[in-house]
Design an enzyme around this catalytic site. Sequence first.
Site: not given
Ligand code: CAA
Length: 385
Positions: A123, A128, A157, A336, A363
């Site tokens: 995913f 970066p 990733i 510990q 995540e």
């Molecule tokens: N489900 C569905 N839609 C969602 C949602 C959800 N959980 N959360 C937000 N949305 C939608 C909102 O409804 C909104 O849509 P509308 O404008 O139509 O209402 C839109 O998305 C924007 O939402 P926000 O305003 O809440 O967005 P934001 O920019 O404030 O960001 C955040 C929210 C929670 C900070 C988000 O950016 C986030 O979760 N960041 C963390 C990212 C992350 O977890 N990265 C991990 C990478 S994956 C990984 O780790 C890889 C691996 O290989 C293990």
Amino acid sequence: MDFELNEEQRILQQSVREWAEARVAPFASELDEHHRYPEEQVREMAEMGLLGMCVPEEWGGAGMDPLSYAIAMEEVSRACASTGVVMSVNNSLVCDPLMKWGTDAQKEQWLRPLATGDKLGCFALSEPGTGSDAAAQTCMAVPDGDEWVIDGTKNWITNGPQADTCILIAMVDRSKGVRGIVAFVVDMERDGVHSGPPEDKLGICASGTSSLIFEGYRARDDERLGGVGDGFKVAMSTLDGGRIGIAAQALGIARAAFEKAVLYSTERKAFGGPIANLQAIQHKLADMGTELDAARLLTYRAAVAKGEGGRFGHLSAMAKLYASEMAHRVTHQAIQVHGGYGYVREYDVERHYRDQRITEIYEGTSEIQRLVIARQVLKDAASRM
Ligand code: CAA
């Protein structure tokens, strides 16, 4: 409210535990030391139906519920956190969005081989310069006839070096912000995409993590997952489910460390008897056991809520936040209890301590989980006013 697992879940728990104790745990330390991917274990997980646990049987999966998935994730991660994350990414971050957003044709082509474990998925959201602020995507997808041309780099990733298939999040139109984002299913064998060198990590060393570099990758329009502009929702709704898997991974790591600390405390003698007789050690064991149970209840609650189909994003954020920070405290205390022996490779608790650390980061960091939870708390408060 029912605190008992049903018979099918108990049988699953027992069979995954027995397999993980026999086929995963004995190799975990060596795989970690040599940063070797658990190839055989992943193949056996595929045979056991652990790579597409919640995918309906008609699409090649095991047709189980999210609670069963969390139970199995805990057992696998208790034996080896690296093997656990390979399983979690394929289930939650790849099969789940294909189930939720894929067309039947996409499910046939992409989901089926992932659910059976014939193929492995990854995913790609982070970049970066784009982690917590997931909306700030710079990887671009430019339309060209009925195809898209994709350029950009994705970072951190999991399964990147091994994956056959990738769920990619990319930007189409920066001016539209979160509504300018699109998701694709990517064939990692095709020209225009390659993985960077494996990262040299603190923990989960046996799992593969790399960047993915897209240079003129061409995706057909029927490889788009969801509508143009739905990409952010695809990513966020996927992570809602993924966080349950990481909470369960943290549970497994913490439980492994806890069980070893309990055993060691009954064997190690000091001040005239086993250190388990000392109140200082008993208080640690009491806190560790209590926190583990609390984290498991939060994780199970989020998994059940996901299975019921309602709103569960804040519940999975709570589960991941608490379980990952609990695992930090529990693995710290397990070292510990072991004293100097806990600090050397011969005893597994140092590995559990290193493996735990990423559960507070990937995540969504703990800070992001708190943001998601706080937004819900304030929304609930506003609705009561
Ligand atoms: N489900 C569905 N839609 C969602 C949602 C959800 N959980 N959360 C937000 N949305 C939608 C909102 O409804 C909104 O849509 P509308 O404008 O139509 O209402 C839109 O998305 C924007 O939402 P926000 O305003 O809440 O967005 P934001 O920019 O404030 O960001 C955040 C929210 C929670 C900070 C988000 O950016 C986030 O979760 N960041 C963390 C990212 C992350 O977890 N990265 C991990 C990478 S994956 C990984 O780790 C890889 C691996 O290989 C293990």
